[in-house]
Design an enzyme around this catalytic site. Structure first.
Site, PDB file in Angstrom:
ATOM      1  N   ASN A  17       3.493  -4.264  17.660  1.00 30.26           N
ATOM      2  CA  ASN A  17       4.213  -3.033  17.298  1.00 30.26           C
ATOM      3  C   ASN A  17       4.356  -2.021  18.443  1.00 30.26           C
ATOM      4  OD1 ASN A  17       1.480  -2.572  17.166  1.00 30.26           O
ATOM      5  ND2 ASN A  17       1.588  -1.237  15.372  1.00 30.26           N
ATOM      6  N   GLU A  62      -9.428  -3.081  17.122  1.00 31.32           N
ATOM      7  CA  GLU A  62      -8.509  -2.104  16.524  1.00 31.32           C
ATOM      8  C   GLU A  62      -7.699  -2.868  15.491  1.00 31.32           C
ATOM      9  OE1 GLU A  62      -8.257   1.004  16.837  1.00 31.32           O
ATOM     10  OE2 GLU A  62      -9.393   1.464  18.637  1.00 31.32           O
ATOM     11  N   CYS A  83      -0.332   0.798  12.450  1.00 34.10           N
ATOM     12  CA  CYS A  83      -1.606   0.455  11.814  1.00 34.10           C
ATOM     13  C   CYS A  83      -2.212   1.589  11.001  1.00 34.10           C
ATOM     14  CB  CYS A  83      -2.582   0.030  12.890  1.00 34.10           C
ATOM     15  SG  CYS A  83      -2.726   1.241  14.210  1.00 34.10           S
ATOM     16  N   GLU A  92     -10.729   3.691  21.069  1.00 32.03           N
ATOM     17  CA  GLU A  92      -9.849   3.756  22.238  1.00 32.03           C
ATOM     18  C   GLU A  92      -9.570   5.231  22.515  1.00 32.03           C
ATOM     19  OE1 GLU A  92      -6.583   0.861  21.269  1.00 32.03           O
ATOM     20  OE2 GLU A  92      -7.617  -0.321  22.792  1.00 32.03           O
TER      21      GLU A  92
END
Ligand code: NDP
Length: 485
Positions: free
Chosen positions: A154, A251, A285, A459
């Protein structure tokens, strides 16, 4: 087509493009037309070995440089990304189908932010000094070694940079495998990093499907794996990494709640719901796809939402006026259509959308379901498409229990004008990233990541440094050593 989408070669290893046509062909498809825009080859075992060998060889010299020197290169790369934002955004649009209106402000720019941020703090990464009377301990903050990055489809440029920037700032090298669906953008990131002065071998890109990712994760030379992907893939990669006791950042997916209380500013709440469900055609997400709206304002909210969805400009993603593009692939479109069918079959009320759009490419209508109940499939599973589920509630305690009743824990949002309630709700959310009267902001300065099944590690921000470096304690004795005999 005037824009060159076919890269020089499939892989970027040891500072140069590399091809091996023995690898399985990967056809890159422009989601807006279904046209093949490039053909690449998956990495063969020889290519994987070459990338890991290069990464291993280059890493120690990079870690021996000063943080200032490493940071300067990353910041130069950030400048190059910004200078070339237009071309990189066009490529991101070809790779993903996301509208240029989005890619020109959210992809290379976000990658540049990460390189600038981690380039900026590279020089100030330190250990500490711990005094023990006359003796002392000091800690050295050291690189992990060779890191493997594996990306979802994505945000191919952003994911490549979000992993590269902290890894390189800390003195690691990286082998990055993009999703086979969107293999083009990471190659540009590699090119730019090297043009900015990154020594050969420190950032390598190899193409391929899951098997290539799996081969990288299990290689003994690899010290850390950072995956952006779904929970099922995360489970496999985490298990494979555990076999070699490797460091991980995961993630993963989500099914995040957004709660709109009766005192919310409805216009802002609708904006948040649009951003958290339809940006990138819903392929984000952290999307807030379970929208709990207080019964007292539900119809008003739905009416305004439907009205504003009517303003979406659906069409050619390269047209800067287009605000809603296709799904990334025919496969993803079919998956989402399957969920829409399930929503209808299980009794949710289709408020708008629900169909494929009659034009070339993989376009779906922005879709809203109301009267969704907690047990329905569309309220439990990650859809990863433009499908919003609106659920009713009346009591805060009840909605909190329902919001947290999921295996995922990536993000959560609340819209209310009640300050105390906003912070109470944020504290009660079981999620790594929470939003109060906003949704889906992701600045590099703030940690980003999930709790529960949505992942481990963070992150962005200084928090990412902890996941790309390790501390070594060094004990120093000034007095005599006492031994029992
Ligand atoms: P997948 O989990 O299908 O794939 C992610 C990556 O892992 C791909 O590069 C894939 O390769 C690779 N892969 C697949 N199997 C293995 C394996 N056994 N070993 C190593 N690598 C493997 O995710 P998608 O690409 O479909 O992306 C969508 C998912 O990503 C959603 O669940 C979304 O929520 C999540 N995501 C999470 C984000 C976060 O930051 N939390 C951000 C963006 C997305 P290939 O596909 O080429 O075969």
């Amino acid at each position: 087509m005037t824009y060159k989408t076919q890269p020089e070669a499939s892989h970027f290893i040891d500072g140069a493009y590399v091809e091996d046509t023995a690898g399985t062909p990967i056809k890159v498809i422009y989601p807006a037309t279904g046209e093949v825009i490039a053909t690449l080859h998956a990495a063969t075992p020889a290519i994987i070995d070459r990338a890991l060998t290069a990464a291993k060889k280059a890493q120690a010299g990079w870690a021996a440089m000063t943080g200032t020197e490493r940071g300067r290169i990353l910041r130069r790369a950030a400048d190059l990304l910004r200078e070339r934002n237009h071309d990189l955004s066009v490529l991101e649009t070809y790779d993903t189908g996301k509208p240029y209106q989005e890619t020109s402000v959210a992809d290379a720019t976000s990658g540049a932010d990460a390189l600038e941020y981690f380039g900026g703090i590279a020089a100030s990464l330190t250990g500490e000094h711990i005094q023990l009377g006359e003796n002392w301990v000091y800690t050295r903050r050291e690189a992990l070694g060779v890191c493997v990055g594996i990306g979802a489809w994505n945000y191919p440029t952003q994911i490549a940079c979000w992993k590269a920037a902290p890894a390189l700032a800390c003195g690691n090298s990286m082998v990055f495998k993009p999703s086979e669906t969107t293999p083009l953008c990471a190659l540009k990131v590699a090119e730019i990093l090297h043009e900015a002065g990154l020594p050969a071998g420190l950032y390598n890109v190899v193409q391929g499907m899951g098997e290539v990712g799996a081969a990288l994760v299990t290689d003994r030379r690899v010290d850390k794996v950072s995956l952006t992907g779904s929970v099922p893939t995360g489970r496999k990669v985490y298990a494979a990494a555990a076999e070699g006791i490797k460091h991980v950042t995961m993630e993963l997916g989500g099914k995040s709640p957004m709660i709109v209380f009766e005192d919310a500013d409805i216009e802002n709440a609708v904006s948040g719901a649009i951003l958290g469900n339809f940006y990138s055609s819903g392929q984000v997400c952290s999307n807030g796809t379970r929208v709990f709206v207080h019964k007292a304002i539900k119809e008003k909210f739905l009416a305004r939402l439907t009205e504003r969805l009517g303003n979406a400009v659906i069409g050619d993603p390269m047209d800067p006026k287009t605000s809603f593009g296709p799904m990334v692939s025919e496969r993803q479109m079919a998956t989402v259509l399957g969920y829409i069918e399930k929503g209808e079959a299980e009794g949710a009320r289709l408020v708008c959308g629900g169909k494929r759009i009659d034009r070339e490419g993989f376009y779906l209508e922005p879709t809203v379901f109301a009267d969704v109940t907690d047990g329905m499939t569309i309220a439990r599973e990650e859809i990863f498409g433009p499908v919003m589920a609106v659920l009713d509630f009346e009591e805060e305690d009840d909605v909190m229990t329902r919001a947290n009743d999921t295996e995922f824990g990536l993000a959560a949002g609340v819209f209310t004008r009640d300050l105390t309630r906003a912070h109470r709700v944020a504290a009660r959310f079981e999620a790594g990233t929470c939003f109060i009267n906003t949704y889906n902001d992701a600045p590099v300065e703030a940690p980003f990541g999930g709790s529960k099944m949505s992942g481990v590690g963070r992150e962005n921000s200084r928090a990412a440094i902890e996941h790309y470096s390790q501390l070594k304690s060094v004990f120093v004795r000034m007095d005599d050593v006492e031994a029992p005999f």
